[in-house]
Design an enzyme around this catalytic site. Structure first.
Site, PDB file in Angstrom:
ATOM      1  N   GLU A 202      29.448  71.279  35.488  1.00 57.62           N
ATOM      2  CA  GLU A 202      29.852  70.216  36.417  1.00 57.62           C
ATOM      3  C   GLU A 202      31.148  70.554  37.154  1.00 57.62           C
ATOM      4  O   GLU A 202      31.305  70.268  38.344  1.00 57.62           O
ATOM      5  CB  GLU A 202      30.033  68.899  35.627  1.00 57.62           C
ATOM      6  CG  GLU A 202      30.496  67.714  36.436  1.00 57.62           C
ATOM      7  CD  GLU A 202      29.489  67.292  37.516  1.00 57.62           C
ATOM      8  OE1 GLU A 202      28.433  66.779  37.155  1.00 57.62           O
ATOM      9  OE2 GLU A 202      29.783  67.487  38.717  1.00 57.62           O
TER      10      GLU A 202
ATOM     11  N   ILE B 211      35.311  65.762  40.660  1.00 61.08           N
ATOM     12  CA  ILE B 211      34.277  64.836  41.168  1.00 61.08           C
ATOM     13  C   ILE B 211      32.959  65.121  40.448  1.00 61.08           C
ATOM     14  O   ILE B 211      32.472  66.252  40.481  1.00 61.08           O
ATOM     15  CB  ILE B 211      34.038  65.014  42.694  1.00 61.08           C
ATOM     16  CG1 ILE B 211      35.349  64.952  43.471  1.00 61.08           C
ATOM     17  CG2 ILE B 211      33.055  63.964  43.200  1.00 61.08           C
ATOM     18  CD1 ILE B 211      35.183  65.189  44.979  1.00 61.08           C
TER      19      ILE B 211
ATOM     20  N   LYS C 204      30.349  77.089  46.122  1.00 59.95           N
ATOM     21  CA  LYS C 204      30.026  75.684  45.821  1.00 59.95           C
ATOM     22  C   LYS C 204      28.837  75.217  46.667  1.00 59.95           C
ATOM     23  O   LYS C 204      28.010  74.430  46.203  1.00 59.95           O
ATOM     24  CB  LYS C 204      31.261  74.818  46.056  1.00 59.95           C
ATOM     25  CG  LYS C 204      32.380  75.130  45.054  1.00 59.95           C
ATOM     26  CD  LYS C 204      33.706  74.525  45.449  1.00 59.95           C
ATOM     27  CE  LYS C 204      34.797  74.905  44.455  1.00 59.95           C
ATOM     28  NZ  LYS C 204      36.148  74.599  44.927  1.00 59.95           N
TER      29      LYS C 204
HETATM   30  N1  HSE Z   1      40.498  77.095  43.747  1.00 58.18           N
HETATM   31  C1  HSE Z   1      39.588  76.017  43.796  1.00 58.18           C
HETATM   32  C2  HSE Z   1      40.022  75.033  44.854  1.00 58.18           C
HETATM   33  C3  HSE Z   1      39.556  75.324  42.448  1.00 58.18           C
HETATM   34  O1  HSE Z   1      41.137  75.161  45.349  1.00 58.18           O
HETATM   35  O2  HSE Z   1      39.261  74.152  45.217  1.00 58.18           O
HETATM   36  C4  HSE Z   1      38.429  74.372  42.338  1.00 58.18           C
HETATM   37  O3  HSE Z   1      37.216  75.007  42.376  1.00 58.18           O
END
Ligand code: HSE
Ligand code: NAP
Length: 428
Positions: free
Chosen positions: A130, A137, A206
């Site tokens: 997650e 989130i 992501k």
């Molecule tokens: N380095 C990533 C960011 C951490 O700044 O969003 C979260 O995945």
């Protein structure tokens, strides 16, 4: 009896877990139906072990991963080291040994997730992650569970806390790029290699994972085009402001007629779009779907406690499933064959910043080039020339990726125009 956990790595995120276990122990126990015990923690070497113990960390630190992998009492392995190797090897061995695994490692999941998910299924164990998307989130579980009845058509997300924090500080408070990056690192937001944050890789990882949970797609990381924040100039920011937009690094996954498209790019967002007000380290995932319509999920995308909260939620879910006897259920059950979209079907408005000699006929020539690719202008702005060079800014009506490629080639070939920047624009 307790459920024993082996932690791989004890950096920013991992060291946030003890805080939650201590401060929220009663609720965690009730939800897990058992005590959760951090039985062993893998660190790199004895020097690190001594440093952590001297700092008051009372854990069984080990420097050989086999002490965790071969420990039959450890049921859950939590990988929080980051990067691909040795994380991939350690997770593979843990799954092969029949252990359940939690990770926040989007780099690894976006590039090697398929093989790890298949192995977990084969072994009848859990593999949850997650925290890999948008830190605090709970977006993956929301897509997998709460939105099962809905059909998602587009996901737009401010997905990288570091670059959003940096852009906010640079634009709103006039910080330098270097100061903004240094502070993001000090606050524990940035990846160990911050290139991943500022060049759009992290958000692209992501986007891959979101495409799986939102659309059931198995898109490859190489199919996600990505551009970071390093090519945004103060001129772009000022023009955006003047025209009623803010620029943010946005991940965009959508299903069009011919298939799925995913990309990460700095994007002009209308000031009244909900994503436009997502500032600092905050992330947001804006979901368009046929049932709910529009919904947005907002929260801290990075940082120790928010991320550890998501990691611990996975651990608790595993503990619960262990007690229910259904631990092998996959994290995301939605899978289907979805081809990559034809670029001619993927349409957006675009911003072009072009330099040209301040002479008559240039706007006419520019119109001819765009017209030859059947692209129409929504807004055109010529700024007062600096010396002999004028800056022309164009925002187009919706055009396809195929048109974008063709018009960019023509502009680059035209001797009287220099393409300074091209950015996607989200229309109102
Ligand atoms: N380095 C990533 C960011 C951490 O700044 O969003 C979260 O995945
Ligand atoms: P971090 O602070 O760099 O912690 C990682 C720790 O693991 C470091 O202490 C590192 O040691 C250690 N490590 C690396 N290789 C190891 C090995 N082979 N054996 C033992 N220890 C090893 O990273 P983090 O910010 O906690 O991130 C951990 C994971 O969470 C990453 O996958 C990251 O992408 C993800 N994540 C982070 C955030 C966030 O806000 N930080 C948010 C969401 C997801 P060295 O420092 O000596 O290399």
């Amino acid at each position: 009896m307790s459920i024993k956990i082996g932690l791989l790595g004890f950096g920013t995120v991992a060291s946030g877990i003890p805080f939650l276990l201590k401060e929220n122990g009663e609720k965690v126990f009730a939800a897990s139906r058992d005590q959760l015990e951090i039985a062993k923690v893998l660190v790199k070497d004895d020097e690190e072990k001594d440093r952590l113990i001297a700092a008051g960390n009372d854990y069984n630190f080990v420097t050989n991963v086999d002490e965790i992998l071969n420990d039959e009492e450890i049921q859950i392995v939590v990988e929080l080291m980051g990067r691909i190797e040795p994380a991939r090897t350690f997770i593979t061995k843990a799954l092969e040994a029949g252990k359940n695994v939690v990770s926040a490692n989007k780099d690894l999941i976006a590039t090697h997730g398929k093989e790890l998910i298949a192995l977990a299924q084969d072994k009848g164990v859990a593999f949850y992650y997650e925290a890999a998307v948008a830190g605090g989130i709970p977006i993956l579980r929301t897509l997998a569970n709460s939105l099962t009845s809905d059909k998602v058509t587009r996901i737009l997300g401010v997905l990288n806390g570091t670059s959003n924090f940096m852009m906010t500080k640079m634009v709103d408070e006039g910080w330098s790029y270097e100061d903004a990056l240094k502070t993001a690192q000090e606050l524990g937001y940035a990846e160990s290699d911050p290139t991943n944050d500022v060049e759009g890789y992290d958000a692209a990882y992501k986007a891959v994972i979101l495409s799986q949970f939102g659309f059931g797609a198995t898109i490859d990381f190489d199919d996600v085009s990505h551009k970071g924040i390093t090519n945004i100039s103060t001129d772009d920011v000022a023009v955006a402001q003047e025209l009623g937009y803010v620029i943010k690094l946005v991940g965009d996954v959508r299903e069009v007629e011919s298939g799925i498209s995913a990309e990460v790019s700095p994007t002009f967002l209308p000031k009244n779009h909900p994503l436009a007000s997502v500032n600092d380290v905050m992330n947001a995932v804006f979901v368009e779907s046929i049932g709910i319509g529009e919904s947005m999920y907002y929260g801290p995308g990075a940082g120790q406690k928010p991320t550890a909260t998501s990691v611990l939620a996975d651990i608790i879910r595993i503990a619960r499933r262990l007690s229910d006897g259904n631990v092998g259920k996959p994290f995301n059950e939605f899978r289907r064959d979805l081809p990559l979209a034809n670029p001619a079907d993927v349409k957006s408005n675009y911003y072009f910043a072009l330099d040209t000699p301040d002479e008559k006929g240039k706007i006419l020539h520019l119109s001819e080039i765009f017209n030859s690719e059947d692209i129409s202008f929504e807004q055109v702005l010529q700024q007062k020339a600096n010396g002999t060079t004028a800056r022309i800014v164009v925002i187009t009506h919706a055009m396809s990726k195929t048109q974008l490629k063709a018009v960019t080639e023509k502009l680059e070939a035209a001797e009287d125009f220099t393409v300074v920047n091209t950015l996607k624009v989200l229309s109102n």
